[in-house]
Enzyme design. Sequence first.
Site, PDB file in Angstrom:
ATOM      1  N   GLY A 151       1.871   6.445   7.115  1.00 37.67           N
ATOM      2  CA  GLY A 151       1.826   5.105   6.446  1.00 37.67           C
ATOM      3  C   GLY A 151       1.685   4.692   5.027  1.00 37.67           C
ATOM      4  N   GLU A 190       1.123   6.037   1.454  1.00 39.87           N
ATOM      5  CA  GLU A 190      -1.074   6.663   0.980  1.00 39.87           C
ATOM      6  C   GLU A 190      -0.514   6.412  -0.490  1.00 39.87           C
ATOM      7  OE1 GLU A 190      -1.315  10.046   4.778  1.00 39.87           O
ATOM      8  OE2 GLU A 190      -0.559  10.849   2.701  1.00 39.87           O
ATOM      9  N   SER A 236      -6.332  12.996  12.128  1.00 39.81           N
ATOM     10  CA  SER A 236      -5.277  11.668  10.993  1.00 39.81           C
ATOM     11  C   SER A 236      -4.173  13.666  11.186  1.00 39.81           C
ATOM     12  CB  SER A 236      -5.917  12.520   9.940  1.00 39.81           C
ATOM     13  OG  SER A 236      -4.529  11.849   8.903  1.00 39.81           O
ATOM     14  N   SER A 237      -3.025  12.744  11.818  1.00 40.91           N
ATOM     15  CA  SER A 237      -1.271  13.109  11.763  1.00 40.91           C
ATOM     16  C   SER A 237      -1.406  13.952  10.319  1.00 40.91           C
ATOM     17  CB  SER A 237      -0.683  12.090  13.174  1.00 40.91           C
ATOM     18  OG  SER A 237      -1.207  11.787  14.153  1.00 40.91           O
ATOM     19  N   ASN A 276      -9.887   9.699   8.636  1.00 40.05           N
ATOM     20  CA  ASN A 276     -10.214  10.226   9.561  1.00 40.05           C
ATOM     21  C   ASN A 276     -10.216  11.790   9.975  1.00 40.05           C
ATOM     22  OD1 ASN A 276      -9.437  10.040  12.503  1.00 40.05           O
ATOM     23  ND2 ASN A 276      -7.317   9.324  12.257  1.00 40.05           N
ATOM     24  N   SER A 309      -3.087   6.819   7.508  1.00 37.02           N
ATOM     25  CA  SER A 309      -4.511   7.342   7.835  1.00 37.02           C
ATOM     26  C   SER A 309      -5.550   7.053   8.265  1.00 37.02           C
ATOM     27  CB  SER A 309      -4.739   8.818   6.834  1.00 37.02           C
ATOM     28  OG  SER A 309      -5.590   9.627   7.783  1.00 37.02           O
ATOM     29  N   GLY A 310      -6.032   7.131   9.845  1.00 36.54           N
ATOM     30  CA  GLY A 310      -7.206   6.559  10.519  1.00 36.54           C
ATOM     31  C   GLY A 310      -6.688   5.056  10.949  1.00 36.54           C
ATOM     32  N   THR A 312      -2.181   7.009  16.373  1.00 37.04           N
ATOM     33  CA  THR A 312      -2.095   8.356  17.661  1.00 37.04           C
ATOM     34  C   THR A 312      -2.869   7.602  18.392  1.00 37.04           C
ATOM     35  OG1 THR A 312      -2.754   9.948  15.822  1.00 37.04           O
ATOM     36  CG2 THR A 312      -2.635  10.385  17.626  1.00 37.04           C
TER      37      THR A 312
END
Length: 1009
Positions: A378, A380, A170-171, A167, A117-118, A122
Amino acid sequence: TVRHGDGGLLNMEGALVARDKVGIQDFVLLDETTETAFMENLKKRFDKDLIYTYIGALVVSVNPYKDLDIYNSNQMDLYMGVNFFELPPHIFALADTVYHAMMLELNNHFILISGESGAGKTEASKKILQYYAACSPETDLLTSVRDKMLMSNPVLEAFGNAKTLKNDNSSRFGKYMDIQFNKALGGHILNYLLEKSRVVHQNHGERNFHIFYQLVEGGEEDLLHQLGLERDCLYYNYLTQGECAIMSSINDKNDWKTVKNALKVIEVSESDRTDLFGVVASVLHLGNVEFDPDSRGNASLDNNTELRWVSTVSPRTSRSICLVLSPFNIDHAIYVRDALAKAMYGRTFTWLVRQINESMENKDDTMKMVIGLLDIYGFEVFYVNSFEQFCINYCNEKLQQLFIQLTLKSEQEEYEAEGIEWEAVQFFNNKIICDLVEERHRGIISILDEECLRPGDATDLTFLERLEEKMGDHPHFVTHRLADITTRKTLDRGDFRLLHYAGEVTYCVVGKRDRHTQHTERLMGQSKNAIVREVFCNADADSRRRPETVATQFKSSLLKLTESLLAKDAWYVRCLKSNESKKPGVLDEALVRHQVKYLGLMEHLRVRRAGFAYRRRYEVFLQRYKALCPATWPHWLGLPMDGVQVLVQHLGYMPYEYKMGRTKIFIRHPKTLYATEDAFERCSNACCLLRTKAFQMDVAWKAAQARKEVERRDWAVKVIKKFINGFINRGDARSTDNSEYLAFVRQSYLNRLKLKLPQTVLDKTTWLTPPSVCQEASELLRKVYYRLMVRKYVRGISQQKKGQLQMKVVTSAIFKGKKDSYPQSITRSFLDTRIGEADINPKVLQMIRNERVKYSVPVVKYDRKGFKPRPRQILLTTSAAYLVEEAKIKQRVLYTSLKGISVSNLTDDIVVLHITCEDAKQKGDLVFQCDHLFEFLTKLSIHYRVSVINVLLNRFALLRSITIEIQSGKQGAVDFTTGPEPLVYKDKNGHLMVVRHPPPHTPYPLKSG
């Protein structure tokens, strides 16, 4: 070093940096494949804002946390249709290469975008989508589909993205999008594992999904009133748990406008938009529902204002809650309330994705080629890792397995295709971890299913006990009870730990079992909100089937995804997060090193470097380096493979340093390529020096030419000025102002006249009209020129042709415009006679021996009585005309006795000689037909001064007639008319009737009755 052909050594140092000059563009070309060398090269490029680097065809992207001007339309145009390695690394280069590979090979491809994330996943996905949208042709249909594809992003981000600690956007779901290509453009989206727990709970410093804040902060007053919402995010429990509902870096009001416009673009109807916002509002109201204990300690919902708003927005929802919560205690009621909120939001998100797919659908029935974009979470690792992190990391295990499998497969296939021996590569095979999670009856997901669905008092801890029973001896699984003393200190009693390919992750089992959601969802299918009713309508239909847990559903969808990806050619984008604080230009090496490890970049590099670090097609290699060998410069006329062989031998490559494949050269060590590139740079520098000198000479030459051009233009300006002054004063008397202009006009006229002079004496129309200044001279020239042509013509005429022309002039004077057959006779030459002496009877010649025969012609004579045709000859002598029948002279006509000659104006050949008759015994007028009428009468007129020739001119009468004297005192007539066929006969009235064709464009006369 590389040994040059002359035996000397070139001191070569540096790296292959001809196009970029900062670090190495492709990690494959690193001298050492160590993590330290990898990080040094990555940092060196990042410090110069070069965020993209290759590992072969894989793109490594580092988030710079600042805007870079490398995504504009000029950059897109620059990378369109360019070889992947021709320009510096860029995500546009990958997008263009994938597109052209798809069009060339006519097969499907996918791009896997991964990272934590970040890291910029995206944004990478959006840049690729924007590139394909910009590349598509401009038509109304394609523009509409392209706009829908682009506008699907803000909608999905509003409903599926949220602010996290790492982020701001973040998605919180996985997205796979198929971009469909054929005659039209289209798209299809699959979503995976939306983080529904975020709807009801957020960690400190995090927010719920964007759409909640956008609706509250940006929604119109009427809409908020209709939904019963307050314009205050702090009022709602589901929006305040992270204590950061209001963020200065996020503009919810502007984002709300963008989302509303995007929903219109993707054709979500007004009623569906109303229901959609109703679901969002219902979730907010559900979060504010509070419970009171009744007399038995069960949860009570009496007099709850928020619940009434839920009923208003989504009717029957409150009844569903009442039925489900009875007879739960307050803790269980809160749990089910949250489960219902998560179910409503999760299923609505799936419905929204389906609406976007219908809007972007390519309705063309022909075969479609696709490029898939997989934007997936990704790996985590948090302080507390819940069920979502378990699924996310399981997904990354599967994708890593797929990644290594496809990479090894593609490498091995290339080696086999080129005839190069494949060398086995050592790598960590994570199949053992995938089996640990997904194996049937023994995997973690199967055990979780059994615990969630078996009757009895099953708890989270009993689930953990079952795991310990089934896989207690697994090397990648450990719990508090199974661990050694040292490890046990790092594990709580409700935790288990998995050793993933990226490292160890500890998971908490609390909350992994969810037994109440299914019961709650079955009661929602009767809602009057169309979206809620639609998304929950299948619950009752499937109530008899064993319900699948979320983990099983995710496992199934992930297996389908991997099957789909295996059928496509793979391309990769690995996104790295540069630092945790989102500061521009800062690279946290420890953080990046951790990401490099769990993204498997080093393993991919080792696979790519297995055996040979560099490979290029013979044509490309020879084209770049041919200047290094005299035998291949400037043009190699043989096969590229032979040229490369000659080139590398000249450069001194050792046999172990390279291999020759079928279509490519394989170079084992980067230093060999570096040395070659350095030699090329030295050669290029020498060439640059020569080019510089040539350029200087060219500049000097062009300067001299420019000076001449300036002088020429100055002269031209003066001439043009004089010309303009002369044109203005052209009507005045000759002076210094107009003399040159008038001279130019005269010269121009004479030049044009020279090219367009009349070609014949008779051409009186082509003489050029002169300007006023040349009129007098033109007239004099015209007269002189025509006199010259006449003189030349006359001098070129022979005596014979002169005689012909004189006779033709006499014929014209008599017959022109009078007899219809005259125009056809003009081109026919006149002869001296039509009957030679040998054809005239000797007796006749004997009888007229005292007269010389000047002209003779055969005729058809018509008798005076009955007009019977008789073939005869007419002989013209110096004094008379003789009508001869073989050896007899039938009639002698003295020229002095001729009163005249008559012919008609038609196309016939009838001639009437009018003769003076003094007594009854003397013969009358002579009527005969002569095929050479014009010649005969012209001879008669010229030589014998017979000038009384009459042409019957009554052109428009139905019947023309010539009166003849048969004998003294007795007359007859010859009548002339036109008809379809030529005839000569005696008519009923006793006249000689002559019928001939009419002249062109003349109608036949009507016969009288």
